[in-house]
Design an enzyme around this catalytic site. Structure first.
Site, PDB file in Angstrom:
ATOM      1  N   LYS A  75       0.993  -1.034   0.091  1.00  0.00           N
ATOM      2  CA  LYS A  75       0.082   0.025  -0.095  1.00  0.00           C
ATOM      3  C   LYS A  75       0.878   1.019   0.012  1.00  0.00           C
ATOM      4  CE  LYS A  75      -3.933   1.849   2.869  1.00  0.00           C
ATOM      5  NZ  LYS A  75      -4.922   1.291   3.922  1.00  0.00           N
ATOM      6  N   ARG A 118     -13.808  -7.554  -1.421  1.00  0.00           N
ATOM      7  CA  ARG A 118     -14.733  -6.461  -0.551  1.00  0.00           C
ATOM      8  C   ARG A 118     -15.982  -6.491  -0.940  1.00  0.00           C
ATOM      9  NH1 ARG A 118     -10.802  -2.136   0.373  1.00  0.00           N
ATOM     10  NH2 ARG A 118      -8.807  -2.969  -0.435  1.00  0.00           N
ATOM     11  N   ARG A 137       0.963  -5.533   3.569  1.00  0.00           N
ATOM     12  CA  ARG A 137      -0.361  -6.000   4.240  1.00  0.00           C
ATOM     13  C   ARG A 137      -0.665  -7.401   3.937  1.00  0.00           C
ATOM     14  NH1 ARG A 137      -5.700  -2.325   3.778  1.00  0.00           N
ATOM     15  NH2 ARG A 137      -5.798  -2.658   1.683  1.00  0.00           N
ATOM     16  N   ASP A 146     -16.622  -0.198  -0.052  1.00  0.00           N
ATOM     17  CA  ASP A 146     -15.320  -1.149  -0.603  1.00  0.00           C
ATOM     18  C   ASP A 146     -14.264  -1.133   0.760  1.00  0.00           C
ATOM     19  OD1 ASP A 146     -15.618   2.097  -0.576  1.00  0.00           O
ATOM     20  OD2 ASP A 146     -13.626   2.056  -0.812  1.00  0.00           O
ATOM     21  N   ASP A 160      -1.652  10.462  -6.182  1.00  0.00           N
ATOM     22  CA  ASP A 160      -0.211  10.191  -6.352  1.00  0.00           C
ATOM     23  C   ASP A 160       0.158   8.648  -6.170  1.00  0.00           C
ATOM     24  OD1 ASP A 160      -0.253  10.143  -3.677  1.00  0.00           O
ATOM     25  OD2 ASP A 160       1.070  11.837  -3.466  1.00  0.00           O
ATOM     26  N   GLY A 161      -0.738   7.930  -5.568  1.00  0.00           N
ATOM     27  CA  GLY A 161      -0.364   6.563  -5.574  1.00  0.00           C
ATOM     28  C   GLY A 161       0.533   6.187  -4.214  1.00  0.00           C
TER      29      GLY A 161
HETATM   30  P1  AMP Z   1     -10.639   4.686   1.344  1.00  0.00           P
HETATM   31  O1  AMP Z   1      -9.926   5.750   2.125  1.00  0.00           O
HETATM   32  O2  AMP Z   1     -10.222   3.304   1.592  1.00  0.00           O
HETATM   33  O3  AMP Z   1     -11.883   4.852   1.225  1.00  0.00           O
HETATM   34  O4  AMP Z   1      -9.709   5.022  -0.325  1.00  0.00           O
HETATM   35  C1  AMP Z   1     -10.785   5.175  -1.448  1.00  0.00           C
HETATM   36  C2  AMP Z   1     -10.050   5.161  -2.523  1.00  0.00           C
HETATM   37  O5  AMP Z   1      -9.047   6.131  -2.779  1.00  0.00           O
HETATM   38  C3  AMP Z   1      -9.404   3.665  -2.626  1.00  0.00           C
HETATM   39  O6  AMP Z   1      -9.472   3.315  -4.030  1.00  0.00           O
HETATM   40  C4  AMP Z   1      -7.750   4.265  -2.581  1.00  0.00           C
HETATM   41  O7  AMP Z   1      -7.006   3.370  -3.321  1.00  0.00           O
HETATM   42  C5  AMP Z   1      -7.779   5.637  -3.270  1.00  0.00           C
HETATM   43  N1  AMP Z   1      -6.551   6.176  -2.709  1.00  0.00           N
HETATM   44  C6  AMP Z   1      -6.431   6.864  -1.480  1.00  0.00           C
HETATM   45  N2  AMP Z   1      -5.464   7.447  -1.613  1.00  0.00           N
HETATM   46  C7  AMP Z   1      -4.972   7.681  -2.873  1.00  0.00           C
HETATM   47  C8  AMP Z   1      -3.651   8.135  -3.272  1.00  0.00           C
HETATM   48  N3  AMP Z   1      -2.753   8.790  -2.662  1.00  0.00           N
HETATM   49  N4  AMP Z   1      -3.536   7.801  -4.654  1.00  0.00           N
HETATM   50  C9  AMP Z   1      -4.402   7.192  -5.329  1.00  0.00           C
HETATM   51  N5  AMP Z   1      -5.425   6.618  -4.973  1.00  0.00           N
HETATM   52  C10 AMP Z   1      -5.565   6.732  -3.495  1.00  0.00           C
HETATM   53 MG    MG Z   2     -10.266   1.565   1.165  1.00  0.00          MG
END
Ligand code: AMP
Ligand code: MG
Length: 439
Positions: free
Chosen positions: A68, A138, A131, A207, A80-81
């Site tokens: 992650k 999900r 992780r 999700d 930004d991933g």
């Molecule tokens: P969550 O906080 O788990 O509900 O995240 C929502 C979505 O946002 C998920 O699909 C994550 O993969 C995506 N996400 C969160 N932070 C980033 C980031 N910095 N860059 C790209 N995708 C993100």
């Molecule tokens: Mg999530």
């Protein structure tokens, strides 16, 4: 896990845990999924996570290993991933604490700093979390399969899920209905466990609900200090949708979204399929209440169940809220002293009623205390301690406080001189507490 620890100590492992080198034979993937985020449907996917593959443990268990924060994927949208060190250490601490508390959860194997900056409101050190999960399927994965309108894909996903997580369902007359029942049952048990320790997930989007029944996606989660049913810590949860006391109905809401995706598999006739799904979903409330009550009875030493136990438990919670008592420490105080300091007249009355109830059970006091000790943790990841550990790690690179906190959290039912500081509630200056999504 059956990994070669010696091999992990060399240079190569840093590259492995940062995602710049791949384990032999790995074909990493980012998973597509959909999700209701705060009630709104979106197609999304792993925006910053990469599934390296599956690993067979020496005990035969199959787990997913996922990075992650390893970089943008096709689902990154505008992100930004990347991930910052603080939030990844936070997931590490809290998921490991949950595991030690006996609550199903994804685990954290490693956090590796990347040496690269991550740009948020400020510039932060980047990091990657490794992780380990039973799987990353999900509710949102099913929503995705249902959303692309491909009956074959949906069936393949359901069959795969049954085989991987609920093989007993295969023997049932209607395996997909059995799957639905099994997932509901598992979530009922999981949410009950959260409620027993005062855990607030904070972002129960569909999700972020694992089909395996593990707690997943530690973003703005936090443990409650003083008991208040509607506690919310997350800065983005302005309506309190994911407040402590809303977690059971939200879980049922999410499971309803899951059931909807399964309708075509449950029965060829949609009306009949809906009836089957509704019956299963009604079951959630009862299963949750049962699991919750069983756990709360254990916390109060009610070894011989009685009809008015629910009322006894609820009354205590009401009084705890009235007096703003620390949730964890109240149960611990009851365990060791069978009393509470500074009890109001109402609380005195409750204590008398509870003690009379304990005496009617004729169980040996030592055995009773031991049973209660096993149901009531002394240490939880208290927000101020978590913050102190993360801030030392991020701002000065000092992992000492993190290591000490982690060590204490790994034995949450012990009461030792070493963990005394970690048992204390936050000083008033550290409240109210707020969490952020950490993205
Ligand atoms: P969550 O906080 O788990 O509900 O995240 C929502 C979505 O946002 C998920 O699909 C994550 O993969 C995506 N996400 C969160 N932070 C980033 C980031 N910095 N860059 C790209 N995708 C993100
Ligand atoms: Mg999530």
């Amino acid at each position: 896990m059956g990994l070669d620890a010696a091999a992990l100590a060399d240079q190569g492992s840093a590259a492995l845990f940062c995602g710049t080198a791949l384990p032999e034979g790995a074909l990493p993937i980012a998973e597509a999924y959909a999700g209701h985020q705060f009630g709104h449907f979106t197609m999304l996917g792993d925006g910053r996570a990469m599934l390296l593959g599956e690993h067979l443990m020496p005990d035969g268990r199959r787990v997913d290993i996922q990075l992650k924060g390893s970089g943008p994927t096709p689902y990154a949208r505008r992100g930004d991933g990347r991930a910052a060190l603080g939030p990844m250490l936070r997931e590490y601490l809290i998921s490991e604490a949950m595991h030690a508390l006996g609550i199903p959860t994804t685990r954290s194997l490693a956090v590796a700093t990347t040496g690269e900056p991550v740009y948020r409101e400020e510039v932060l050190p980047g990091a990657v979390l490794t992780r380990v999960a039973d799987s990353h399927l999900r509710v949102g994965t099913f929503q995705y399969a249902a959303g692309i309108d491909d009956p074959q894909a949906l069936k393949a996903l359901a069959d795969y899920t049954i085989e991987r997580h609920y093989p007993a369902s295969m023997q049932e007359e209607n395996p997909y209905l059995a799957l639905l029942h099994a997932v509901i049952q598992r979530q009922a048990g999981l949410i009950a466990q959260w409620m027993q320790v005062g855990f607030i997930h904070g972002v129960m989007n569909t999700d972020n609900m694992a089909i395996s029944g593990e707690t997943i996606d530690y973003g703005p989660c936090a443990f409650m200090d003083s008991y208040a049913a509607m506690t919310v810590f997350s800065s983005i949860d302005r309506q309190g949708r994911y407040a402590f006391g809303n977690q059971p109905p939200i879980a049922q809401w999410n499971l309803t979204r899951f059931a909807e995706t399964l309708l075509p598999l449950l029965h060829p006739d949609t009306e009949a399929a809906i009836r089957l799904a509704e019956d299963a979903l009604y079951g959630f409330v009862h299963q949750y209440e049962q699991a919750w009550l069983t756990g709360m009875r254990a916390k109060l030493g009610l070894l011989v169940p009685m009809d008015d136990d629910v009322e006894l438990v609820r009354q205590l919670l009401t009084l705890m809220q009235q007096d703003a008592r620390d949730y964890t420490n109240t149960f611990r105080e009851l365990t060791t002293t069978r009393d509470l300091a500074n009890a109001s007249a109402e609380m005195q009355a409750w204590l008398s009623r509870w003690r009379a109830r304990l005496e009617s059970q004729s169980s040996a006091p030592a055995a009773l205390e031991e049973a209660m000790r096993l149901a009531n943790p002394t240490v939880i990841p208290r927000n101020h301690q978590v913050e102190a550990a993360l801030s030392a790690a991020v701002s000065t690179g000092d992992l000492g406080p993190f290591e000490r906190l982690l060590k204490v959290l790994q034995k949450p039912f012990e009461e030792t001189a070493e963990n005394a500081d970690y048992r204390a509630p936050a000083p008033p200056s550290a409240q109210p507490y707020q969490t952020f999504c950490g993205t």
